[in-house]
Scaffold this active site. Structure first.
Site, PDB file in Angstrom:
ATOM      1  N   HIS A   1      30.396  36.804  36.570  1.00 18.27           N
ATOM      2  CA  HIS A   1      29.168  36.431  35.865  1.00 18.27           C
ATOM      3  C   HIS A   1      29.361  35.181  35.007  1.00 18.27           C
ATOM      4  O   HIS A   1      28.435  34.380  34.857  1.00 18.27           O
ATOM      5  CB  HIS A   1      28.670  37.605  35.019  1.00 18.27           C
ATOM      6  CG  HIS A   1      27.938  38.634  35.818  1.00 18.27           C
ATOM      7  ND1 HIS A   1      26.570  38.827  35.716  1.00 18.27           N
ATOM      8  CD2 HIS A   1      28.371  39.526  36.742  1.00 18.27           C
ATOM      9  CE1 HIS A   1      26.190  39.787  36.549  1.00 18.27           C
ATOM     10  NE2 HIS A   1      27.274  40.230  37.179  1.00 18.27           N
TER      11      HIS A   1
ATOM     12  N   PRO B   1      22.728  35.953  41.266  1.00 14.03           N
ATOM     13  CA  PRO B   1      22.389  36.870  42.363  1.00 14.03           C
ATOM     14  C   PRO B   1      21.793  38.155  41.812  1.00 14.03           C
ATOM     15  O   PRO B   1      22.248  38.669  40.780  1.00 14.03           O
ATOM     16  CB  PRO B   1      23.760  37.129  43.010  1.00 14.03           C
ATOM     17  CG  PRO B   1      24.557  35.903  42.693  1.00 14.03           C
ATOM     18  CD  PRO B   1      24.120  35.501  41.309  1.00 14.03           C
TER      19      PRO B   1
ATOM     20  N   THR C   1      34.485  47.207  45.608  1.00  9.75           N
ATOM     21  CA  THR C   1      35.363  48.316  45.988  1.00  9.75           C
ATOM     22  C   THR C   1      35.838  49.097  44.774  1.00  9.75           C
ATOM     23  O   THR C   1      36.279  50.232  44.899  1.00  9.75           O
ATOM     24  CB  THR C   1      36.586  47.787  46.779  1.00  9.75           C
ATOM     25  OG1 THR C   1      37.379  48.883  47.195  1.00  9.75           O
ATOM     26  CG2 THR C   1      37.449  46.861  45.933  1.00  9.75           C
TER      27      THR C   1
ATOM     28  N   ASP D   1      32.023  52.391  45.752  1.00 12.55           N
ATOM     29  CA  ASP D   1      32.842  52.734  46.913  1.00 12.55           C
ATOM     30  C   ASP D   1      33.067  54.243  46.862  1.00 12.55           C
ATOM     31  O   ASP D   1      33.846  54.739  46.061  1.00 12.55           O
ATOM     32  CB  ASP D   1      34.175  51.975  46.863  1.00 12.55           C
ATOM     33  CG  ASP D   1      35.064  52.245  48.067  1.00 12.55           C
ATOM     34  OD1 ASP D   1      34.825  53.236  48.775  1.00 12.55           O
ATOM     35  OD2 ASP D   1      36.006  51.461  48.291  1.00 12.55           O
TER      36      ASP D   1
ATOM     37  N   SER E   1      37.119  55.292  47.601  1.00 14.60           N
ATOM     38  CA  SER E   1      38.253  54.915  46.741  1.00 14.60           C
ATOM     39  C   SER E   1      37.794  54.018  45.599  1.00 14.60           C
ATOM     40  O   SER E   1      38.151  52.843  45.534  1.00 14.60           O
ATOM     41  CB  SER E   1      39.338  54.218  47.567  1.00 14.60           C
ATOM     42  OG  SER E   1      38.797  53.116  48.279  1.00 14.60           O
TER      43      SER E   1
ATOM     44  N   ASP F   1      40.710  47.879  47.542  1.00 15.02           N
ATOM     45  CA  ASP F   1      41.062  47.842  48.962  1.00 15.02           C
ATOM     46  C   ASP F   1      39.836  47.414  49.766  1.00 15.02           C
ATOM     47  O   ASP F   1      38.789  47.111  49.198  1.00 15.02           O
ATOM     48  CB  ASP F   1      41.589  49.202  49.439  1.00 15.02           C
ATOM     49  CG  ASP F   1      40.611  50.348  49.172  1.00 15.02           C
ATOM     50  OD1 ASP F   1      39.395  50.073  49.055  1.00 15.02           O
ATOM     51  OD2 ASP F   1      41.048  51.502  49.083  1.00 15.02           O
TER      52      ASP F   1
END
EC number: 1.11.1.7
Length: 326
Positions: free
Chosen positions: A66, A159, A190, A241, A244, A249
């Site tokens: 940001h 965005p 993630t 996610d 995980s 990842d």
């Protein structure tokens, strides 16, 4: 006319040289002589804070993103200058981690007064946060200086959760980032959570008649509506996610492909031919053995992002505290 063109050509050449010189001042180990303990101090502060807040890695990574997307990576989001402060912009809703940067700054000012910029602290803290989430280790080019402008009106092009993939690609392109880098930086989701507030339209008002987004996997839809019931508490947090959430990842890319994306913007990455191809490129069985890995490409993308609009040399300032201009 020829003379005018010659002058314009010379001006462009000088500008190119100036930009190259400016970016040349951004380098790994920038503080090795002036404040050799700078990076270890930041790492210690981040590691200590993460012990009491397991979501801190995602918080600091988001703060870096940001900051860079408004006025460049110059610490503008950290400033408190009244109602117009950039951090008050709607596009920065929910951004946190300011107190961690300020804590690191206080220690650095004690060790090396007036040397380390707040914008460099943000970039280094994000790197340390990724490492804490078992993500890739990498070196951060430093030497950024802090900006002297912080205004919420400048964040109008951030965005947004409702942006189409075409709008997202255009916004990233404005910052010098391509479609591949859009996918890689979006994959930072993630780790971390999002609020049900950002899910309401996708779950209950996406299509006429109050229908949900049809790209949501039918197995996943009841999970989301249970966590975020209609007219429920919009502040409830949902992992971005589902497999995980605390590990950095590429699982989120598999989620996106399978219709398990939590955010509408993440789901959109599989609706566009170009970004779908990028997502798929990291999911093949042979990907770890042939070609660049997700982790190595992510590092390239975040380092490139960290150079957006940097102020170096005589530009900007080194703030004494991160929340106020000198």
């Amino acid at each position: 006319m020829a003379w005018t063109k010659a002058k314009m050509s010379l001006a462009l050449s000088l500008l190119t040289v100036f930009l190259r010189v400016s970016l040349a001042n951004l380098k790994v180990g920038f503080y090795s002589n002036t404040c050799p303990q700078a990076e270890s101090i930041i790492r210690r502060v981040v590691s200590g804070a993460a012990l009491s807040d397991p979501n801190l890695p995602a918080i600091l990574l988001r703060l870096h993103f940001h900051d860079c997307f408004v006025e460049g990576c110059d610490g503008s989001i950290l400033v408190n200058n009244g109602a117009i402060s950039e951090k008050n912009a709607f596009g920065h809703e929910g951004v946190r981690g300011f107190e961690i940067v300020e804590a690191a700054k206080a220690e650095l000012e004690s060790a090396c007064p007036g040397v380390v910029s707040c914008s460099d602290i943000v970039a280094l803290a994000a790197r340390d946060a990724i490492s804490l989430a078992n993500g890739p280790a990498y070196e951060v080019p430093t030497g950024r200086r802090d900006g002297r402008v912080s205004n919420m009106s400048l964040a109008k092009d951030m965005p947004e959760i409702s942006d189409s993939i075409q709008i997202l690609k255009a916004k990233f392109m404005q910052k010098g980032l391509n479609a591949k880098e859009l996918v890689l930086l979006s994959a930072a989701h993630t780790i971390g959570t999002t609020a049900c507030f950002f899910m309401t339209k996708r779950l209950y008002d996406f299509l006429p008649g109050g229908q949900p987004d049809p790209t949501i996997n039918p197995v996943f839809l009841p999970e989301l509506t249970t966590r975020c019931p209609q007219n429920g508490d919009v502040n409830v947090r949902v992992p971005m996610d589902r497999i995980s959430e605390r590990l950095f990842d590429k699982q989120i890319l598999q989620n996106i492909k399978d219709g398990f994306a939590v955010l509408q913007t993440d789901a959109g990455l599989y609706e566009d031919v170009t970004t779908r191809r990028v997502v798929d490129s990291y999911l093949g069985m042979l990907n770890p053995f042939f070609g660049a890995t997700f982790e190595s490409d992510f590092v390239k993308a975040i380092i490139k992002m960290g150079k957006i609009g940097v102020k170096t040399g005589s530009k900007g300032e080194i703030r004494q505290v991160c929340s106020a201009f000198n």
